[in-house]
Design an enzyme around this catalytic site. Structure first.
Site, short mmCIF file in Angstrom:
data_model
loop_
_atom_site.label_atom_id
_atom_site.label_comp_id
_atom_site.label_asym_id
_atom_site.label_seq_id
_atom_site.Cartn_x
_atom_site.Cartn_y
_atom_site.Cartn_z
NE ARG A 43 -3.74 2.57 0.76
CZ ARG A 43 -3.46 3.79 0.73
NH1 ARG A 43 -2.60 4.33 0.40
NH2 ARG A 43 -4.58 4.70 1.11
CD GLU A 51 -12.28 1.87 -2.61
OE1 GLU A 51 -12.09 0.69 -3.35
OE2 GLU A 51 -11.69 2.20 -1.71
NE ARG A 94 -3.60 -2.61 2.53
CZ ARG A 94 -4.43 -1.43 2.21
NH1 ARG A 94 -4.99 -1.61 0.88
NH2 ARG A 94 -5.00 -0.73 2.89
#
Length: 330
Positions: A43, A51, A94
């Protein structure tokens, strides 16, 4: 996973980092990369992009474009350096990192420079925030991405659209039929409704969840955008009022002439002739005057006593014989 320590050159120095190979782009701020033979989800730190993957939300404005731009920077097989900050992983496992290209460019900042990402701090991780904020300022100045008025879904794009729609409204004040006036009023009312919704979001003290509204709250242009929307709304409202007034006028019957009767005189009923055709009524001619009868001859008229009457033209006293049928001058 332990990330090897190394010293970076260029934009970033003094951070834990590792060499990796891009395997795919997930969305505008997330990638998969192979590190030491193991694929990791990474990330990108200090940015937030529209999004596209949330199953409970619509795809946001410029979300697909952000993913496509990141994919153009990081095609599969690209060699990158993954650089971490204080907190290495998020709650989804992540890796939180900056991604650096072979030419030293920080991919996180490049996303913001294109106007496809906003600056964001996660926890104590702010290592890449100054670079991202600088790139963001460039995007705002250049009107790129989320700040581009030519992109219909952005906030400046929506402001431009309302302004254009209000300027192009057809006035109903000169309509020749009630239907034309009604149509003009309906079109203007739609612009008013759109302007109200847009103005409400721009004036809200809390930005909406969508990234475009958070972007709008990060720039000083928001107050100017709101003022333009107010002007457009007022123009549309004026058009609505004018069109509705015109429709009422067109539906109101004209007043009768002064001194006249408002009830028209009844028209004579047409009559039908012998052949069935309708003919206009005609007046019967007045009857001709009857001739006066000739005066009857007077009894005993004539000349002399032999006729039983006195001489013609005599006007003196008359002496009648017994029975009153004959006379002679007295």
């Amino acid at each position: 996973m332990m990330l090897a320590a190394s010293v970076m050159t260029g934009l970033l120095t003094g951070c834990d980092s590792a060499r990796a190979t891009v395997s795919r782009v997930v969305d505008g701020d997330t990638i998969d990369a192979v590190v030491d033979g193991q694929e990791q989800r990474i990330r990108l730190l200090n940015i937030d992009t529209p999004e596209t993957k949330d199953p409970n939300a619509d795809v946001e404005c410029l979300g697909p474009e952000a993913s496509a731009f990141l994919a153009s920077l990081l095609p599969p097989g690209t060699e990158i350096d993954v650089v971490t900050d204080d907190e290495k992983l998020d709650s989804w496992g992540r890796v939180l990192a900056g991604v650096v290209l072979g030419d030293g460019r920080l991919v996180n900042a490049e996303m913001a420079r294109a106007g496809l990402a906003l600056p964001m701090q996660v926890g104590e991780n702010d290592r890449f925030l100054p670079d991202v904020e600088q790139a963001h300022s460039e995007a705002v100045t250049a009107r790129r991405g989320l700040f581009d008025p030519t992109v219909a879904c952005t906030v400046p794009g929506q402001v431009d659209a309302v302004e254009t729609a209000a300027a192009g409204l057809v006035s109903g004040a000169t309509a020749t039929t009630p239907e034309d006036a009604d149509s003009a009023a309906i079109g203007a009312a739609a612009v008013v409704a759109t302007a109200i919704a847009l103005r409400s979001k721009l004036n809200s003290s809390v930005p909406g969840d969508a990234l475009i509204w958070r972007a709008a709250h990060l720039v000083s242009d928001r107050s100017r955008w709101a003022a333009r929307v107010v002007t457009s709304e007022a123009r549309a409202r004026s058009t609505v009022d004018g069109a509705r007034d015109r429709a009422r006028v067109l539906r109101t019957p004209p007043a009768p002439p002064a001194g006249g009767s408002s009830i028209p005189a009844p028209r004579p009923k047409p009559t039908s002739g012998g052949g069935g055709a309708v003919t206009s009524p005609t007046r019967k001619p007045a009857p001709a005057p009857k001739p006066k009868p000739a005066p009857a001859p007077k009894a005993g008229g004539g000349s002399g006593g032999s006729s039983g009457s006195g001489p013609v033209g005599y006007t003196g006293p008359r002496c009648y014989a017994p029975g009153g049928k004959t006379w002679k001058p007295c």
